[in-house]
Motif scaffolding. Structure first.
Motif, mmCIF file in Angstrom:
data_model
loop_
_atom_site.group_PDB
_atom_site.id
_atom_site.type_symbol
_atom_site.label_atom_id
_atom_site.label_comp_id
_atom_site.label_asym_id
_atom_site.label_seq_id
_atom_site.Cartn_x
_atom_site.Cartn_y
_atom_site.Cartn_z
ATOM 1 N N LEU A 4 -5.778 6.724 -7.925
ATOM 2 C CA LEU A 4 -5.567 6.204 -6.572
ATOM 3 C C LEU A 4 -6.466 5.008 -6.292
ATOM 4 N N SER A 5 -7.699 5.069 -6.752
ATOM 5 C CA SER A 5 -8.619 3.953 -6.564
ATOM 6 C C SER A 5 -8.149 2.716 -7.323
ATOM 7 N N LEU A 6 -7.652 2.914 -8.531
ATOM 8 C CA LEU A 6 -7.174 1.792 -9.344
ATOM 9 C C LEU A 6 -5.925 1.158 -8.737
ATOM 10 N N ILE A 7 -5.038 1.992 -8.175
ATOM 11 C CA ILE A 7 -3.855 1.442 -7.499
ATOM 12 C C ILE A 7 -4.280 0.673 -6.254
ATOM 13 N N ALA A 8 -5.188 1.267 -5.469
ATOM 14 C CA ALA A 8 -5.648 0.629 -4.231
ATOM 15 C C ALA A 8 -6.292 -0.723 -4.502
ATOM 16 N N SER A 9 -7.006 -0.829 -5.610
ATOM 17 C CA SER A 9 -7.696 -2.080 -5.938
ATOM 18 C C SER A 9 -6.782 -3.098 -6.604
ATOM 19 N N GLY A 10 -5.565 -2.662 -6.975
ATOM 20 C CA GLY A 10 -4.629 -3.569 -7.629
ATOM 21 C C GLY A 10 -4.827 -3.694 -9.125
ATOM 22 N N LYS A 11 -5.732 -2.892 -9.690
ATOM 23 C CA LYS A 11 -5.988 -2.973 -11.128
ATOM 24 C C LYS A 11 -4.861 -2.364 -11.946
ATOM 25 N N ILE A 12 -4.168 -1.380 -11.359
ATOM 26 C CA ILE A 12 -2.935 -0.891 -11.959
ATOM 27 C C ILE A 12 -1.850 -0.936 -10.884
ATOM 28 N N LYS A 13 -0.598 -1.012 -11.312
ATOM 29 C CA LYS A 13 0.515 -1.200 -10.389
ATOM 30 C C LYS A 13 1.366 0.062 -10.280
ATOM 31 N N ALA A 14 2.003 0.217 -9.113
ATOM 32 C CA ALA A 14 2.939 1.315 -8.882
ATOM 33 C C ALA A 14 3.798 0.947 -7.683
ATOM 34 N N ASN A 15 5.015 1.426 -7.669
ATOM 35 C CA ASN A 15 5.927 1.136 -6.560
ATOM 36 C C ASN A 15 5.697 2.131 -5.426
ATOM 37 N N VAL A 16 4.553 1.992 -4.758
ATOM 38 C CA VAL A 16 4.199 2.940 -3.700
ATOM 39 C C VAL A 16 4.929 2.648 -2.395
ATOM 40 N N ARG A 17 5.638 1.541 -2.331
ATOM 41 C CA ARG A 17 6.419 1.247 -1.126
ATOM 42 C C ARG A 17 7.686 2.102 -1.067
ATOM 43 N N GLU A 18 8.233 2.438 -2.232
ATOM 44 C CA GLU A 18 9.502 3.167 -2.263
ATOM 45 C C GLU A 18 9.401 4.552 -2.890
ATOM 46 N N LYS A 19 8.363 4.795 -3.686
ATOM 47 C CA LYS A 19 8.242 6.060 -4.407
ATOM 48 C C LYS A 19 7.057 6.875 -3.890
ATOM 49 N N ASN A 20 7.248 8.189 -3.789
ATOM 50 C CA ASN A 20 6.153 9.063 -3.401
ATOM 51 C C ASN A 20 5.075 9.076 -4.477
ATOM 52 N N ILE A 21 3.833 9.224 -4.044
ATOM 53 C CA ILE A 21 2.744 9.365 -5.003
ATOM 54 C C ILE A 21 2.718 10.817 -5.464
ATOM 55 N N ASN A 22 3.245 11.046 -6.652
ATOM 56 C CA ASN A 22 3.274 12.387 -7.236
ATOM 57 C C ASN A 22 3.278 12.253 -8.755
ATOM 58 N N ASP A 23 3.511 13.350 -9.447
ATOM 59 C CA ASP A 23 3.452 13.339 -10.909
ATOM 60 C C ASP A 23 4.469 12.397 -11.539
ATOM 61 N N ASN A 24 5.546 12.076 -10.812
ATOM 62 C CA ASN A 24 6.614 11.244 -11.366
ATOM 63 C C ASN A 24 6.459 9.759 -11.037
ATOM 64 N N LEU A 25 5.305 9.385 -10.496
ATOM 65 C CA LEU A 25 5.072 7.977 -10.169
ATOM 66 C C LEU A 25 4.813 7.185 -11.448
ATOM 67 N N LEU A 26 5.543 6.088 -11.620
ATOM 68 C CA LEU A 26 5.391 5.245 -12.804
ATOM 69 C C LEU A 26 4.289 4.219 -12.577
ATOM 70 N N LEU A 27 3.402 4.086 -13.564
ATOM 71 C CA LEU A 27 2.264 3.167 -13.479
ATOM 72 C C LEU A 27 2.359 2.113 -14.568
#
Length: 207
Positions: A182-205
Motif C-alpha cells: 500500500l505504501s509503494l502504491i501510494a508513493s507511485g513506486k509501483i502501479k495499480a488500477n485503484v481507480r477501477e479495481k478493489n484493493i484485494n488479492d486480485n489486484l494487478l501490480l
C-alpha cells in the motif's frame, strides 16, 4: 485578483487535508471538497493542487461579482485549471447554470479552464475508498527488508497479482507485506488500477 481567507464559524466546519504530494495541509469548506483532495492526491495527471486559490471577478447581470474557485490544479503537462466542487443536485438549478457559465467565461479570459466536478464523480467507488486506504499508508516510509523485498518482487515479476507476492514471504510477514504494498502504491513506486479495481488479492501490480 484576491485571496479569500477561510475562518471557522458556528454554521460551517473546515476540513484539513494533509497532502504528501504538495507537502502541505489544504483547508477546505466541505466534506465533498475534502474527498476531492483524495482524487487530486492520487491522480497521475495532477502534479500539484491548491485549495482556495486567488479569486477573480465575473460579470453577471451587468455587475462584477467576486469568485474564488475551490481548487487550482497544475498538471504534469504544465496546464493550469480551476475546479468548482458542487453536489450534483445544486448544479441542476438554472441560476447556478447561468452563473457558472459566466464564471467559466471569466476564467477563459484569464487563460484558464474552469471545470465542474460533482459528488457523482468524487464519491465513485471503489476509487474513493481505495484512495482513503492508500492515504493511511502514504507516510509509511521504511527501508525494512520486507519493504525493499516487496519492491524487488514486483520489479522482477511484474505484472503480478497481489496475492502472488505473499508466496515470497513467511506467513508472519503478511501484515508488513500488505503495508509495504500500500505504501509503494501510494508513493507511485509501483502501479495499480485503484481507480477501477478493489484493493484485494486480485489486484494487478506493475512498474
Amino acid at each position: 485578483m484576491y485571496r479569500r481567507k477561510l475562518r471557522h464559524s458556528r454554521v460551517k466546519s473546515l476540513y484539513k487535508f494533509a497532502s504528501f504530494k504538495t507537502g502541505c495541509t489544504h483547508i477546505v469548506e466541505s466534506s465533498l471538497e475534502f474527498d476531492a483532495c483524495y482524487h487530486f492526491e492520487y491522480s497521475s495527471q495532477v502534479k500539484a493542487f491548491f485549495a482556495q486559490p486567488l479569486g477573480f471577478t465575473y460579470l453577471f447581470d451587468g455587475k462584477a461579482n467576486p469568485y474564488t474557485p475551490d481548487f487550482k490544479i497544475l498538471s504534469h503537462s504544465k496546464k493550469t485549471s480551476y475546479i468548482e466542487v458542487k453536489p450534483h443536485s445544486k448544479t441542476l438549478h438554472s441560476d447556478f447554470v447561468k452563473k457558472f457559465h459566466a464564471k467559466k467565461e471569466a476564467a477563459y479570459q484569464l487563460g484558464f479552464e474552469l471545470i465542474l466536478i460533482t459528488d457523482i464523480q468524487i464519491r465513485e467507488l471503489p476509487a474513493l475508498n481505495n484512495f482513503k486506504l492508500l492515504h493511511r499508508y502514504a507516510g509509511f516510509h521504511t527501508h525494512s527488508d520486507v519493504y525493499d523485498n516487496v519492491y524487488d518482487v514486483v520489479k522482477k515479476c511484474c505484472p503480478i497479482y497481489l496475492n502472488a507476492i505473499f508466496e515470497f514471504f513467511e506467513d508472519n510477514c503478511r501484515a508488513d507485506v500488505i503495508a509495504s504494498i500500500l505504501s509503494l502504491i501510494a508513493s507511485g513506486k509501483i502501479k495499480a488500477n485503484v481507480r477501477e479495481k478493489n484493493i484485494n488479492d486480485n489486484l494487478l501490480l506493475w512498474m
